[in-house]
Design a protein around this motif. Structure first.
Motif, PDB file in Angstrom:
ATOM      1  N   SER A  72       0.771  -1.190  -0.126  1.00 37.15           N
ATOM      2  CA  SER A  72       0.034   0.011  -0.262  1.00 37.15           C
ATOM      3  C   SER A  72       0.846   1.281  -0.041  1.00 37.15           C
ATOM      4  O   SER A  72       0.585   2.270  -0.764  1.00 37.15           O
ATOM      5  CB  SER A  72      -0.879  -0.138   1.252  1.00 37.15           C
ATOM      6  OG  SER A  72      -1.735  -1.101   1.274  1.00 37.15           O
ATOM      7  N   TYR A  76       1.069   4.090  -3.025  1.00 37.89           N
ATOM      8  CA  TYR A  76       0.572   5.488  -2.758  1.00 37.89           C
ATOM      9  C   TYR A  76       1.542   6.293  -3.096  1.00 37.89           C
ATOM     10  O   TYR A  76       1.576   7.321  -4.001  1.00 37.89           O
ATOM     11  CB  TYR A  76       0.269   5.759  -1.397  1.00 37.89           C
ATOM     12  CG  TYR A  76       0.356   7.026  -0.961  1.00 37.89           C
ATOM     13  CD1 TYR A  76      -0.650   7.914  -1.290  1.00 37.89           C
ATOM     14  CD2 TYR A  76       1.470   7.696  -0.178  1.00 37.89           C
ATOM     15  CE1 TYR A  76      -0.774   9.226  -1.087  1.00 37.89           C
ATOM     16  CE2 TYR A  76       1.321   8.999   0.131  1.00 37.89           C
ATOM     17  CZ  TYR A  76       0.345   9.788  -0.203  1.00 37.89           C
ATOM     18  OH  TYR A  76       0.398  11.087   0.170  1.00 37.89           O
ATOM     19  N   PRO A  98      -3.857   4.823   3.323  1.00 36.58           N
ATOM     20  CA  PRO A  98      -3.423   5.340   2.091  1.00 36.58           C
ATOM     21  C   PRO A  98      -4.112   5.843   0.835  1.00 36.58           C
ATOM     22  O   PRO A  98      -4.101   6.825  -0.033  1.00 36.58           O
ATOM     23  CB  PRO A  98      -2.280   4.185   1.519  1.00 36.58           C
ATOM     24  CG  PRO A  98      -2.170   3.659   2.776  1.00 36.58           C
ATOM     25  CD  PRO A  98      -3.265   3.330   3.561  1.00 36.58           C
ATOM     26  N   HIS A  99      -5.398   4.836   0.704  1.00 41.65           N
ATOM     27  CA  HIS A  99      -6.435   5.219  -0.330  1.00 41.65           C
ATOM     28  C   HIS A  99      -6.878   6.534  -0.050  1.00 41.65           C
ATOM     29  O   HIS A  99      -7.314   7.566  -0.845  1.00 41.65           O
ATOM     30  CB  HIS A  99      -7.409   4.184  -0.412  1.00 41.65           C
ATOM     31  CG  HIS A  99      -6.896   2.988  -1.271  1.00 41.65           C
ATOM     32  ND1 HIS A  99      -7.044   2.900  -2.581  1.00 41.65           N
ATOM     33  CD2 HIS A  99      -6.276   1.760  -0.837  1.00 41.65           C
ATOM     34  CE1 HIS A  99      -6.669   1.786  -2.945  1.00 41.65           C
ATOM     35  NE2 HIS A  99      -6.083   1.184  -1.934  1.00 41.65           N
ATOM     36  N   ALA A 102      -4.654   9.454  -0.914  1.00 40.61           N
ATOM     37  CA  ALA A 102      -4.698   9.577  -2.207  1.00 40.61           C
ATOM     38  C   ALA A 102      -5.912  10.491  -2.503  1.00 40.61           C
ATOM     39  O   ALA A 102      -5.949  11.403  -3.169  1.00 40.61           O
ATOM     40  CB  ALA A 102      -4.614   8.559  -2.762  1.00 40.61           C
TER      41      ALA A 102
END
Length: 302
Positions: A72, A76, A98-99, A102
């Protein structure tokens, strides 16, 4: 990362997760129509699962998938480095933090899949939190696993047990600079213990850590082969090793623990946005979510 309370031994919890993952198949949508072209996929789940997803999608859509597997944190960092000239279309899998980062930075695109209404509430909340720039695709609890051939007496049942001097240089955990699993560990112990006590715990744990791995699941693979006694991982990764015949016992720590919401995001400005949306919708179908169990991935589907 969110906290839930656990207690007792963890194998019951691990196999409950396995059973849930194997049983979920009740919501459905129609088939995916044939397409063409390609899709550049950044995958942060385990490699076998990534490969199985890509191959199944190719068979169903005739869209060629160019897949890269990274953790992950690495993914990222790559997406951030490619901002303005993105090379990827979809980031699938890996811990949700991390999503969300982002999404906050505008690196992922807003998309409201028609499948949202079929998902569990926690998966939809992930999408709502990110203004629909990501979505939850699975959940998994943090814990650890130990090799029962190497740890034969007084096995660890709590986070505190990992500080025992008999485990010096016999624990592996991922590096938080590259792994969402390790980041979840940091967030978990801070929430459980408070910041000062948590960092004292981590300092003491460091004395027993033989290696900080790049991948979040690598520690339990090392424990399965006897390279180390204990791996700190998401419990579904420990269960996967047990199912494959390794002498691994999964543990849900007695103090409680945290969990991840694995996520999926469309990369803003990616080269194949139409195919990215086709993947996104397909990946949320029950048929696609059942693929995980065939690759020994026992997260709870969304």
């Amino acid at each position: 990362m969110r906290k839930f309370e656990t207690g007792g031994t963890s194998m019951n919890y691990g196999f409950k997760m396995l059973a849930i993952a194997a049983a979920v198949s009740t919501f459905g949508v129609g088939g995916v129509r044939a397409q063409s072209g390609e899709l550049v996929l950044y995958c942060s789940a385990n490699e076998d699962w990534c490969r199985a997803m890509a191959e199944s999608f190719e068979r169903e859509t005739d869209i060629a998938v160019l897949m890269t597997r990274k953790s992950s944190g690495e993914t990222y960092a790559q997406i951030r480095a490619e901002e303005g000239q993105p090379r990827g279309d979809v980031w699938w899998g890996g811990t949700g933090d991390p999503h969300l980062q982002a999404a906050q930075e505008g690196l992922s695109a807003e998309y409201r899949s028609p499948m949202l209404e079929e998902l569990n509430d926690w998966a939809v909340r992930q999408a709502e939190t990110a203004n629909y720039r990501t979505v939850g695709i699975y959940a998994g609890g943090l814990g650890f696993g130990y090799n029962s051939d190497l740890v034969t007496e007084n096995p660890p049942a709590c986070w505190a047990d990992l500080l025992d001097e008999r485990f010096v240089d016999d624990i592996q955990v991922a590096n938080p600079n590259s792994s969402g699993t390790a980041y979840t560990l940091l967030a978990t112990v801070v929430q459980l213990m408070g910041e000062d006590e948590a960092f004292e715990f981590l300092a003491q744990l460091h004395n027993n850590v033989s290696q900080y791995t790049q991948s979040g699941s690598a520690p339990i693979r090392a424990a399965a082969t006897g390279e180390t006694a204990i791996g700190i991982v998401f419990m579904h990764d420990a269960v996967a090793q047990t199912v494959q015949g390794a002498p691994i016992v999964a543990v849900a720590p007695c103090e409680g623990t945290g969990y991840e919401v694995g996520s999926m995001s469309i990369i803003e400005g990616g080269p194949n946005p139409d195919n990215a949306r086709i993947w996104y919708d397909w990946a949320l179908t029950p048929e696609a979510q059942e693929i995980g169990a065939t690759a020994n991935a026992f997260q709870v589907p969304s």
